[in-house]
Scaffold this motif. Structure first.
Motif, PDB file in Angstrom:
ATOM      1  N   SER A  94       0.812  -1.221   0.000  1.00 47.21           N
ATOM      2  CA  SER A  94       0.000   0.000   0.000  1.00 47.21           C
ATOM      3  C   SER A  94       0.849   1.276   0.000  1.00 47.21           C
ATOM      4  N   ILE A  95       2.036   1.223   0.610  1.00 47.55           N
ATOM      5  CA  ILE A  95       2.857   2.442   0.673  1.00 47.55           C
ATOM      6  C   ILE A  95       3.861   2.543  -0.477  1.00 47.55           C
ATOM      7  N   LYS A  96       4.014   1.456  -1.235  1.00 47.26           N
ATOM      8  CA  LYS A  96       4.820   1.406  -2.464  1.00 47.26           C
ATOM      9  C   LYS A  96       6.333   1.391  -2.282  1.00 47.26           C
ATOM     10  N   SER A  97       6.835   1.958  -1.208  1.00 43.77           N
ATOM     11  CA  SER A  97       8.282   2.036  -1.059  1.00 43.77           C
ATOM     12  C   SER A  97       8.635   2.253   0.408  1.00 43.77           C
ATOM     13  N   GLY A  98       9.769   1.688   0.818  1.00 43.95           N
ATOM     14  CA  GLY A  98      10.217   1.930   2.180  1.00 43.95           C
ATOM     15  C   GLY A  98      11.503   1.206   2.483  1.00 43.95           C
ATOM     16  N   SER A  99      12.166   1.665   3.515  1.00 37.64           N
ATOM     17  CA  SER A  99      13.400   1.037   3.982  1.00 37.64           C
ATOM     18  C   SER A  99      13.124   0.318   5.288  1.00 37.64           C
ATOM     19  N   VAL A 100      13.844  -0.747   5.507  1.00 38.55           N
ATOM     20  CA  VAL A 100      13.645  -1.555   6.708  1.00 38.55           C
ATOM     21  C   VAL A 100      14.994  -2.083   7.180  1.00 38.55           C
ATOM     22  N   SER A 101      15.149  -2.160   8.489  1.00 40.47           N
ATOM     23  CA  SER A 101      16.298  -2.870   9.063  1.00 40.47           C
ATOM     24  C   SER A 101      15.728  -3.974   9.936  1.00 40.47           C
ATOM     25  N   GLU A 102      16.225  -5.169   9.734  1.00 35.66           N
ATOM     26  CA  GLU A 102      15.747  -6.327  10.485  1.00 35.66           C
ATOM     27  C   GLU A 102      16.919  -6.989  11.195  1.00 35.66           C
ATOM     28  N   THR A 103      16.644  -7.449  12.401  1.00 35.54           N
ATOM     29  CA  THR A 103      17.664  -8.149  13.180  1.00 35.54           C
ATOM     30  C   THR A 103      17.829  -9.566  12.658  1.00 35.54           C
ATOM     31  N   LEU A 104      19.075  -9.959  12.439  1.00 35.47           N
ATOM     32  CA  LEU A 104      19.397 -11.332  12.062  1.00 35.47           C
ATOM     33  C   LEU A 104      19.486 -12.151  13.345  1.00 35.47           C
ATOM     34  N   LYS A 105      18.670 -13.195  13.424  1.00 36.21           N
ATOM     35  CA  LYS A 105      18.637 -14.016  14.632  1.00 36.21           C
ATOM     36  C   LYS A 105      19.093 -15.436  14.327  1.00 36.21           C
ATOM     37  N   LYS A 106      19.764 -16.016  15.310  1.00 29.23           N
ATOM     38  CA  LYS A 106      20.147 -17.424  15.265  1.00 29.23           C
ATOM     39  C   LYS A 106      19.740 -17.987  16.611  1.00 29.23           C
ATOM     40  N   GLU A 107      18.717 -18.814  16.584  1.00 31.38           N
ATOM     41  CA  GLU A 107      18.064 -19.277  17.807  1.00 31.38           C
ATOM     42  C   GLU A 107      17.567 -18.058  18.574  1.00 31.38           C
ATOM     43  N   TYR A 108      18.058 -17.808  19.767  1.00 30.20           N
ATOM     44  CA  TYR A 108      17.587 -16.664  20.563  1.00 30.20           C
ATOM     45  C   TYR A 108      18.566 -15.494  20.554  1.00 30.20           C
ATOM     46  N   PHE A 109      19.583 -15.561  19.727  1.00 31.09           N
ATOM     47  CA  PHE A 109      20.648 -14.567  19.761  1.00 31.09           C
ATOM     48  C   PHE A 109      20.557 -13.601  18.581  1.00 31.09           C
ATOM     49  N   ASP A 110      20.815 -12.331  18.845  1.00 34.57           N
ATOM     50  CA  ASP A 110      20.917 -11.326  17.790  1.00 34.57           C
ATOM     51  C   ASP A 110      22.323 -11.399  17.201  1.00 34.57           C
ATOM     52  N   GLU A 111      22.407 -11.653  15.904  1.00 35.66           N
ATOM     53  CA  GLU A 111      23.697 -11.834  15.248  1.00 35.66           C
ATOM     54  C   GLU A 111      24.100 -10.650  14.380  1.00 35.66           C
ATOM     55  N   GLY A 112      23.200  -9.690  14.216  1.00 33.30           N
ATOM     56  CA  GLY A 112      23.504  -8.527  13.393  1.00 33.30           C
ATOM     57  C   GLY A 112      22.240  -7.935  12.823  1.00 33.30           C
ATOM     58  N   LYS A 113      22.396  -7.106  11.791  1.00 28.91           N
ATOM     59  CA  LYS A 113      21.254  -6.463  11.131  1.00 28.91           C
ATOM     60  C   LYS A 113      21.452  -6.464   9.624  1.00 28.91           C
ATOM     61  N   VAL A 114      20.333  -6.538   8.918  1.00 29.86           N
ATOM     62  CA  VAL A 114      20.333  -6.402   7.467  1.00 29.86           C
ATOM     63  C   VAL A 114      19.449  -5.199   7.129  1.00 29.86           C
ATOM     64  N   TYR A 115      19.908  -4.397   6.185  1.00 33.50           N
ATOM     65  CA  TYR A 115      19.223  -3.163   5.797  1.00 33.50           C
ATOM     66  C   TYR A 115      18.767  -3.295   4.346  1.00 33.50           C
ATOM     67  N   LEU A 116      17.460  -3.161   4.132  1.00 32.30           N
ATOM     68  CA  LEU A 116      16.863  -3.357   2.817  1.00 32.30           C
ATOM     69  C   LEU A 116      16.043  -2.142   2.419  1.00 32.30           C
ATOM     70  N   HIS A 117      15.877  -1.972   1.104  1.00 31.44           N
ATOM     71  CA  HIS A 117      14.900  -1.019   0.579  1.00 31.44           C
ATOM     72  C   HIS A 117      13.942  -1.818  -0.284  1.00 31.44           C
TER      73      HIS A 117
END
Length: 122
Positions: A94-117
């Motif tokens: 509906s919004i056509k465009s946007g940026s997002v950052s998502e946490t990379l998880k492995k089991e219960y641990f945060d391993e980093g972030k990925v940044y997408l458009h």
């Protein structure tokens, strides 16, 4: 009749909390899965823990589809799984465009972030 949309996902950058490569700097890459569609980024040789990509991937998306993002470290013997994230692509129709950052998880641990458009095309 299909209610699909053409979507471009741009892998902008990624950060990792740990260097998974025992013999130097890690060589990360990403796999994107959406339904039966699968795409892979280039491998960033000696990329390390913070890197830029700017790689684009085209998908056909239906409302409610989930994009699964998997990060790996390329190794000589066997590639090592770093972590994964999920993006609800339907949120962007509906919004056509946007940026997002998502946490990379492995089991219960945060391993980093990925940044997408994400760009939706009619």
């Amino acid at each position: 009749m299909s209610d699909y949309h053409n979507v471009t996902v741009t892998l902008k950058r990624a950060t990792f909390n740990t260097d998974y490569d025992m013999s130097g700097t890690m060589d990360p890459y990403f796999i994107f899965k959406l339904g039966d569609q699968k795409k892979q980024s280039s491998v960033k040789q000696e990329g390390g823990q913070s890197l830029s990509y700017d790689e684009k991937f085209a998908f056909k998306v239906n409302p409610g589809d989930i994009l699964y993002v998997y990060a790996y470290d390329q190794d000589t013997v066997s590639d090592e799984y770093i972590g994964s994230a999920e993006v609800n692509i339907g949120d962007y129709i509906s919004i056509k465009s946007g940026s997002v950052s998502e946490t990379l998880k492995k089991e219960y641990f945060d391993e980093g972030k990925v940044y997408l458009h994400i760009q939706v095309h009619d």
